[in-house]
Design a protein around this motif. Structure first.
Motif, mmCIF file in Angstrom:
data_model
loop_
_atom_site.group_PDB
_atom_site.id
_atom_site.type_symbol
_atom_site.label_atom_id
_atom_site.label_comp_id
_atom_site.label_asym_id
_atom_site.label_seq_id
_atom_site.Cartn_x
_atom_site.Cartn_y
_atom_site.Cartn_z
ATOM 1 N N ALA A 128 2.290 0.408 0.163
ATOM 2 C CA ALA A 128 2.678 0.875 -1.172
ATOM 3 C C ALA A 128 4.098 0.400 -1.452
ATOM 4 O O ALA A 128 4.814 -0.035 -0.553
ATOM 5 N N SER A 185 4.852 4.930 -5.270
ATOM 6 C CA SER A 185 3.654 5.046 -4.432
ATOM 7 C C SER A 185 4.015 5.144 -2.951
ATOM 8 O O SER A 185 3.308 5.789 -2.172
ATOM 9 N N ASP A 186 5.113 4.534 -2.555
ATOM 10 C CA ASP A 186 5.581 4.630 -1.177
ATOM 11 C C ASP A 186 5.992 6.064 -0.859
ATOM 12 O O ASP A 186 5.832 6.530 0.274
ATOM 13 N N SER A 244 -1.217 2.243 -5.405
ATOM 14 C CA SER A 244 -0.514 1.533 -6.476
ATOM 15 C C SER A 244 -0.933 2.122 -7.807
ATOM 16 O O SER A 244 -2.133 2.277 -8.061
ATOM 17 N N VAL A 283 0.451 -5.474 -1.637
ATOM 18 C CA VAL A 283 -0.381 -4.364 -1.176
ATOM 19 C C VAL A 283 -1.843 -4.818 -1.065
ATOM 20 O O VAL A 283 -2.541 -4.478 -0.112
ATOM 21 N N GLN A 289 -1.319 10.968 -7.336
ATOM 22 C CA GLN A 289 -1.445 10.360 -6.014
ATOM 23 C C GLN A 289 -1.340 11.406 -4.905
ATOM 24 O O GLN A 289 -2.110 11.391 -3.940
#
Length: 345
Positions: free
Chosen positions: A45, A49-50, A94, A102, A154
């Motif tokens: 990610a 997103s990470d 993502s 990714v 997410q």
């Protein structure tokens, strides 16, 4: 009202839709995980997103006892080498599903026989098509550059998979309370508008979290960086005490994420240390003692399940960053130099 403000307020509805639409998918993914029995999890990610991946490190590590690593996409792209992933569950996260690096991680992992999963807001995106399984976020179009509703979606997606993986009725019941918890947090966060302008001239900030909310410190810091053009760093409370606390002088702003749970004891001591250094402590919590120890308070509703608290705890941080950007006169929906989709190789 800015588009960002609208999207922040859409989050309870987005989470409710996601729960209804993707519970069956989360169950299917969990069944595939049990059948595959991965030795570890690797998550690719970038950006926001990470930070969702950091949440997965704690949720899957604590509840499923799975070691979770953050992937290094540059090994796959720039160095054209794929680590051994054949016994891993490899997840690509993502918002857009357009992240080429990714996608490359997922493609390499799938070619090795790994179990692969993508989590995106676009089911027809390259990343969604590259993985064995896809879980859609159902967040609707996110027009503001700074991600908010896709981030909390997410987190919810990861939580849904974890609850089904360990087959816990208690965890599944907890998920159903999240939209209401987020709605309550939005109402409590109205208080931030009364004092956010106090920090109009700050040039640096530190964001502190630990445990499940380590990810929240990173995500709130990212929002402040994106919207306010303020230098910021994110730390666990433990790491911050091993050196970086030296930079805290009188009036230095430190945002502390400390909901009820296992981290209350260490955070109580940490806030005492900040008070001794005359720092400005901005505390996100539902613990009265911790809130009282802060210079400014960002309140969370009582009764939050610790493992789900990051979904609510990020909300005051999003709102603070938005209000601070407005106080600084910055463009809120289109920060200078940023675009909604960033493609890296």
């Amino acid at each position: 009202m800015s588009i960002l403000d609208q999207e922040i307020r859409e989050q309870p509805a987005v989470l409710a839709v996601l729960l209804d639409a993707e519970m069956a998918t989360a169950r299917t993914v969990a069944e595939a995980m049990r059948a595959f029995n991965p030795a570890f999890v690797s998550i690719a990610a970038r950006g926001t997103s990470d930070n969702a991946a950091r949440y997965a490190q704690y949720v899957l590590g604590i509840h499923a006892r799975l070691p979770v690593a953050l992937a290094t996409p540059s090994i796959h792209t720039l160095y054209q080498t794929a680590p051994r992933l054949d016994r891993a569950l490899v997840i690509g996260i993502s918002q857009s599903g357009q992240a080429a690096d990714v996608c490359k991680v997922i493609e390499d992992a799938r070619a090795q026989g790994a179990l692969t999963l993508s989590i995106t807001n676009f089911p027809d995106s390259p990343l969604a098509q590259a993985a064995d399984y896809h879980l859609a976020l159902h967040a609707g179009e996110e027009r503001s550059v700074a991600a908010t509703k896709t981030y909390t979606a997410q987190l919810m997606a990861i939580a849904m998979i974890a609850a089904h993986l360990v087959d816990s009725d208690e965890m599944l019941d907890g998920l159903r309370h999240v939209p209401a918890d987020v709605e309550a947090t939005l109402k409590l966060s109205a208080e931030i508008a009364a004092w956010a302008e106090r920090y109009r001239y700050i040039e640096a900030i530190a964001a502190i979290g630990r445990g499940y909310n380590y990810c929240t410190a990173f995500e709130v810091n990212l929002k402040v960086q994106e919207l306010c053009y303020v230098t910021g760093n994110s730390y666990s409370e433990a790491d911050f005490l091993h050196g970086p606390i030296a930079m805290v002088q009188r009036g230095f702003p430190v945002l502390v994420v400390a909901p009820s749970g296992k981290t209350v004891g260490p955070m109580r001591e940490f806030l005492s240390r900040l008070r001794d250094r005359d720092a400005e402590s901005l505390v996100i919590s539902n613990e009265g003692e911790l809130l009282a120890a802060g210079t400014k308070q960002m309140r969370l509703p009582e009764g939050l399940a610790e493992w789900l608290s990051p979904i609510a705890a990020v909300i005051p941080g999003q709102i603070f960053a938005m209000l601070l950007a407005g106080a600084k006169g910055n463009p809120i929906d289109k920060p200078i130099g940023l675009s909604k989709v960033t493609v890296t190789l």
